[in-house]
Design a protein around this motif. Structure first.
Motif, PDB file in Angstrom:
ATOM      1  N   LYS A 143       8.616   5.232   4.189  1.00  0.00           N
ATOM      2  CA  LYS A 143       7.516   5.305   5.137  1.00  0.00           C
ATOM      3  C   LYS A 143       6.294   6.023   4.608  1.00  0.00           C
ATOM      4  O   LYS A 143       5.349   6.241   5.361  1.00  0.00           O
ATOM      5  N   CYS A 144       6.298   6.396   3.332  1.00  0.00           N
ATOM      6  CA  CYS A 144       5.117   7.051   2.771  1.00  0.00           C
ATOM      7  C   CYS A 144       4.126   6.059   2.198  1.00  0.00           C
ATOM      8  O   CYS A 144       3.071   6.457   1.689  1.00  0.00           O
ATOM      9  N   THR A 145       4.447   4.770   2.237  1.00  0.00           N
ATOM     10  CA  THR A 145       3.543   3.732   1.744  1.00  0.00           C
ATOM     11  C   THR A 145       3.400   2.655   2.808  1.00  0.00           C
ATOM     12  O   THR A 145       4.299   2.479   3.649  1.00  0.00           O
ATOM     13  N   PRO A 146       2.304   1.902   2.800  1.00  0.00           N
ATOM     14  CA  PRO A 146       2.186   0.781   3.744  1.00  0.00           C
ATOM     15  C   PRO A 146       3.234  -0.285   3.464  1.00  0.00           C
ATOM     16  O   PRO A 146       3.916  -0.276   2.436  1.00  0.00           O
ATOM     17  N   SER A 147       3.350  -1.213   4.388  1.00  0.00           N
ATOM     18  CA  SER A 147       4.314  -2.296   4.221  1.00  0.00           C
ATOM     19  C   SER A 147       3.903  -3.186   3.063  1.00  0.00           C
ATOM     20  O   SER A 147       2.746  -3.234   2.635  1.00  0.00           O
ATOM     21  N   SER A 148       4.881  -3.909   2.537  1.00  0.00           N
ATOM     22  CA  SER A 148       4.608  -4.789   1.394  1.00  0.00           C
ATOM     23  C   SER A 148       3.623  -5.893   1.757  1.00  0.00           C
ATOM     24  O   SER A 148       2.844  -6.347   0.907  1.00  0.00           O
ATOM     25  N   ARG A 149       3.618  -6.326   3.000  1.00  0.00           N
ATOM     26  CA  ARG A 149       2.680  -7.383   3.412  1.00  0.00           C
ATOM     27  C   ARG A 149       1.237  -6.903   3.340  1.00  0.00           C
ATOM     28  O   ARG A 149       0.355  -7.603   2.836  1.00  0.00           O
ATOM     29  N   LEU A 150       0.975  -5.682   3.828  1.00  0.00           N
ATOM     30  CA  LEU A 150      -0.381  -5.147   3.762  1.00  0.00           C
ATOM     31  C   LEU A 150      -0.784  -4.827   2.328  1.00  0.00           C
ATOM     32  O   LEU A 150      -1.934  -5.041   1.924  1.00  0.00           O
ATOM     33  N   LEU A 151       0.156  -4.337   1.539  1.00  0.00           N
ATOM     34  CA  LEU A 151      -0.161  -4.040   0.145  1.00  0.00           C
ATOM     35  C   LEU A 151      -0.504  -5.304  -0.619  1.00  0.00           C
ATOM     36  O   LEU A 151      -1.416  -5.312  -1.454  1.00  0.00           O
ATOM     37  N   ARG A 152       0.216  -6.391  -0.344  1.00  0.00           N
ATOM     38  CA  ARG A 152      -0.044  -7.643  -1.043  1.00  0.00           C
ATOM     39  C   ARG A 152      -1.447  -8.151  -0.755  1.00  0.00           C
ATOM     40  O   ARG A 152      -2.162  -8.597  -1.659  1.00  0.00           O
ATOM     41  N   ALA A 153      -1.862  -8.076   0.510  1.00  0.00           N
ATOM     42  CA  ALA A 153      -3.193  -8.572   0.868  1.00  0.00           C
ATOM     43  C   ALA A 153      -4.297  -7.722   0.254  1.00  0.00           C
ATOM     44  O   ALA A 153      -5.258  -8.241  -0.317  1.00  0.00           O
ATOM     45  N   SER A 154      -4.158  -6.401   0.343  1.00  0.00           N
ATOM     46  CA  SER A 154      -5.219  -5.527  -0.173  1.00  0.00           C
ATOM     47  C   SER A 154      -5.299  -5.571  -1.694  1.00  0.00           C
ATOM     48  O   SER A 154      -6.397  -5.612  -2.270  1.00  0.00           O
ATOM     49  N   ALA A 155      -4.144  -5.591  -2.372  1.00  0.00           N
ATOM     50  CA  ALA A 155      -4.162  -5.608  -3.838  1.00  0.00           C
ATOM     51  C   ALA A 155      -4.715  -6.925  -4.369  1.00  0.00           C
ATOM     52  O   ALA A 155      -5.499  -6.936  -5.336  1.00  0.00           O
ATOM     53  N   THR A 156      -4.343  -8.042  -3.766  1.00  0.00           N
ATOM     54  CA  THR A 156      -4.845  -9.341  -4.230  1.00  0.00           C
ATOM     55  C   THR A 156      -6.344  -9.459  -3.998  1.00  0.00           C
ATOM     56  O   THR A 156      -7.086  -9.961  -4.857  1.00  0.00           O
ATOM     57  N   ARG A 157      -6.795  -8.986  -2.860  1.00  0.00           N
ATOM     58  CA  ARG A 157      -8.228  -9.036  -2.581  1.00  0.00           C
ATOM     59  C   ARG A 157      -8.998  -8.167  -3.571  1.00  0.00           C
ATOM     60  O   ARG A 157     -10.074  -8.552  -4.053  1.00  0.00           O
ATOM     61  N   ARG A 158      -8.451  -7.034  -3.906  1.00  0.00           N
ATOM     62  CA  ARG A 158      -9.115  -6.153  -4.852  1.00  0.00           C
ATOM     63  C   ARG A 158      -9.221  -6.797  -6.239  1.00  0.00           C
ATOM     64  O   ARG A 158     -10.245  -6.701  -6.920  1.00  0.00           O
ATOM     65  N   LEU A 159      -8.155  -7.480  -6.664  1.00  0.00           N
ATOM     66  CA  LEU A 159      -8.167  -8.116  -7.981  1.00  0.00           C
ATOM     67  C   LEU A 159      -9.160  -9.271  -8.042  1.00  0.00           C
ATOM     68  O   LEU A 159      -9.878  -9.441  -9.039  1.00  0.00           O
ATOM     69  N   PHE A 160      -9.235 -10.070  -6.980  1.00  0.00           N
ATOM     70  CA  PHE A 160     -10.144 -11.216  -7.002  1.00  0.00           C
ATOM     71  C   PHE A 160     -11.600 -10.789  -6.875  1.00  0.00           C
ATOM     72  O   PHE A 160     -12.494 -11.562  -7.203  1.00  0.00           O
TER      73      PHE A 160
END
Length: 656
Positions: free
Chosen positions: A98-115
């Motif tokens: 619980k110290c990190t966001p869910s994998s679904r939110l991480l996937r969206a934010s990380a992919t958006r950051r890379l693109f």
């Protein structure tokens, strides 16, 4: 709060500080009136109160599933005041999740950051938190469980941190934790997701080389632990192999996963024959149409056309299974060490092709420049289309509409486009002319099928066999010209849109197509894949597909006609210039040899006629074929050179 501090510390396993570190007890007669002051409850020191308060805040944030940053802040604050005391391992495990966001939110934010070009130093921005919690678990004298490692792998897979995933896998292997199928699936998911993300052109060879090594290590580890391939893990591995174009690894994967030896696809692999009696090798997965398409696409990317043709012909039309009596009739001299019963019991894998299979096959064959194979498989596709439609009409006449299976093959624009691309790249007018002659037959067949199914729907509407709202009596063919004009017409002006509501980050940005496809699988599912459900025939959908195919093929036909006319005109121009310059040309009708022809003969051969009032010489007179003119030196003074020279006659320039 002060009176309950010590009981709570005892329940949670926390021990108070030693007595000499505590402040002397204070007695208050106002609070404890009517009782002896010598029996007053001791008040804990302020440090214990702060520690208990931080512990309560941590438990509250864990129970409420609050902000991960709040959970991490309460966790670090508690560890600051905890000293040498140890938290229960269950608290560490809850904080880890619980110290990190869910994998679904991480996937969206990380992919958006890379693109957007914002590449962070660490692919997982909360990797430090995960490492700290794992270190704290080890400090308690215990090791993280496999579920803890799987959670970290799931976080790394969400952002495509394949290097971190392999480091976590190496760590759990070093401490003696036995991985499961889910562990390998999460590692493969991290690698497959990284290959879908953008990468610099200079870094791509290094990325492909590293992923090859990683997949090879994972596959070898699965063989070591004797863990069978599930459909999810096999699909992820096939995706990676298709991107990395590793022929050796792909052949090994086909043997281990599907029991197919690409060197001899009509024979069982030696590994299965050698271990069939001991049952040491896991049973191969069922070979499906999707696996066939992936195999064709991977072999096409590798550029091995002979392997593509061999795999397609054998895996779509397998050889009949031989009985053991047949082997008994053969000579004993042909014994290669295999038991006839084992070979007879092995069922050769096969799958039925669909539209995507033929489109991929013709595309890779055409890109390789093999016009003969492209023409052959297009004819085969046309024959399969005819058989599929004949079978569908037979089922419609002998079965209820709700039980008719849906067809899986039909010629569309993608089937014809690859053949046209091959003819256009090589300027193969023979293949282009042949393809142009097939358009009429294909379009006529599509038109007849469209009329048939529309009449069939109208007949069912009149019999009240299909719940349509308004029966239609029109059975006329599709007006292609009107459909094309309607599509080319500009869209009507839309009404002004309302002010959009507040949207989240997930709604305001969507990852490009293909980025999140590796997450459409369930890595927790370790059971055998269920059989593919039978799709029933949808009449309305089939009519819409026919209309779309007719419009697209008609547009492609018009384009091919224009390209054919332009290519033919350019070829006649080029040969006409050679004839006017007195050079020889190749004539297939004259003994397959090159010879010179006159302008009058060329006009007859090429069916070229000069314009009214023009001579043949004027028609084929080009600037580079005209007689050279006399050139003069420039008589004006130049800035860089000496004064101009007197006139001089230059030699005539050579005609190209």
């Amino acid at each position: 709060m002060s009176g309950l501090a010590y009981p709570l510390l005892r329940l949670t396993g926390l021990r108070p500080f030693p007595r000499f570190l505590q402040a002397p007890p204070r007695h208050s007669s106002a609070l404890f009136s009517g009782s002896d002051s010598t029996h007053a409850i001791p008040v804990p020191p302020p440090v214990d109160l702060i520690r208990q308060r931080n512990f309560d805040l941590l438990l509250e944030s864990l129970d409420k599933n609050g902000n991960p940053s709040r959970v991490w802040a309460n966790y670090t604050n508690l560890l600051t005041y905890l000293g040498y005391e140890q938290l229960p391992i269950e608290i560490h495990q809850q904080v880890l999740r619980k110290c990190t966001p869910s994998s679904r939110l991480l996937r969206a934010s990380a992919t958006r950051r890379l693109f957007l070009g914002n590449v962070p130093r660490l692919p997982h921005i909360y990797e430090g938190r995960l490492q700290a919690v794992v270190r704290n678990i080890r400090a308690t004298g215990t090791q993280p469980t496999l579920d803890d490692y799987n959670f970290v792998l799931e976080q790394f897979a969400a952002v495509g941190h394949h290097v971190g995933a392999m480091q976590v896998y190496g760590e759990l292997s070093s401490v003696g934790v036995v991985p499961r199928t889910k562990t390998f699936g999460l590692c493969l998911q991290a690698i497959a997701h990284r290959l879908t993300l953008p990468v610099k052109r200079n870094d791509k060879p290094r990325l492909i080389a590293s992923t090859r090594r990683m997949v090879s290590d994972l596959v070898n580890a699965m063989k070591t632990f004797n863990i069978p391939f599930t459909s999810v893990n096999l699909d992820l591995t096939m995706r990676i192999m298709k991107e990395t174009t590793d022929m050796q690894g792909f052949e090994s994967l086909m043997k281990w996963g599907y029991g197919i030896d690409l060197a001899n696809p009509d024979c069982p692999p030696l590994e299965y024959l050698a271990s069939s009696d001991g049952a040491q090798t896991p049973a191969p997965q069922a070979f499906s149409t999707a696996a066939l398409n992936t195999t064709i696409d991977t072999l096409g990317r590798l550029g091995n056309i002979s392997k593509i043709v061999q795999a397609f012909e054998v895996l779509t039309t397998p050889l009949p299974r031989a009985s053991s009596s047949r082997y008994q009739e053969d000579d004993d001299d042909d014994d290669f060490g295999f038991t006839p019963d084992l070979t007879a019991r092995f069922k050769p894998p096969s799958a039925s092709p669909n539209t995507t299979t033929y489109n991929l096959l013709i595309r890779h064959v055409s890109r390789a420049g093999n016009a003969a194979l492209a023409r052959h498989y297009l004819l085969q596709a046309m024959e399969l289309d005819r058989q599929t439609m004949f079978r569908l009409k037979h089922d419609l006449g002998n079965m209820p509409l709700e039980e008719v299976p849906a067809p899986h093959f039909a010629i569309n624009r993608g089937t014809l486009l690859s053949v046209f691309g091959e003819s256009n790249r090589d300027k193969n007018l023979g293949l282009m002319r042949w393809l142009q002659s097939k358009f009429y037959r294909i379009l006529k067949k599509k038109q007849n099928e469209h009329q048939f199914f529309k009449r069939f729907r109208v007949a069912r509407q009149r019999k009240r066999l299909w719940p349509y709202e308004e029966p239609s009596t029109s059975t006329a063919p599709i007006p292609l010209r009107s459909i094309l004009e309607a599509r080319a017409a500009p869209a009507p002006t839309a009404a002004p849109r309302r002010r959009p509501r507040f949207m989240t980050v997930m709604e305001r940005w969507a990852a490009p197509r293909g980025v999140g496809e590796v997450f459409n699988v369930d890595v927790d599912d370790e059971s055998l894949p269920p059989p593919t459900p039978l799709k029933t025939f949808d009449l309305d959908l089939h009519i819409r597909v026919l209309e779309r195919d007719i419009v697209e093929i008609e547009a492609l036909r018009v384009h091919v006609e224009n390209i054919f006319a332009r290519t033919t005109y350019r070829l006649k121009e080029r040969l006409g210039r050679r004839v006017w310059q007195g050079r020889d040309i190749y004539l297939s009708t004259d003994g397959n040899r090159r010879r010179r022809v006159s302008m009058q003969q060329w006009e007859t051969i090429a069916n070229v006629r000069p314009l009214a009032g023009k001579r043949s010489q004027d028609v084929y007179r080009f600037p580079w074929s005209e007689p050279p003119r006399r050139q003069r030196w420039n008589t004006s003074a130049t800035v860089d050179g000496p004064p101009s020279q007197p006139e001089a006659n230059l030699p005539p320039t050579a005609t190209p």
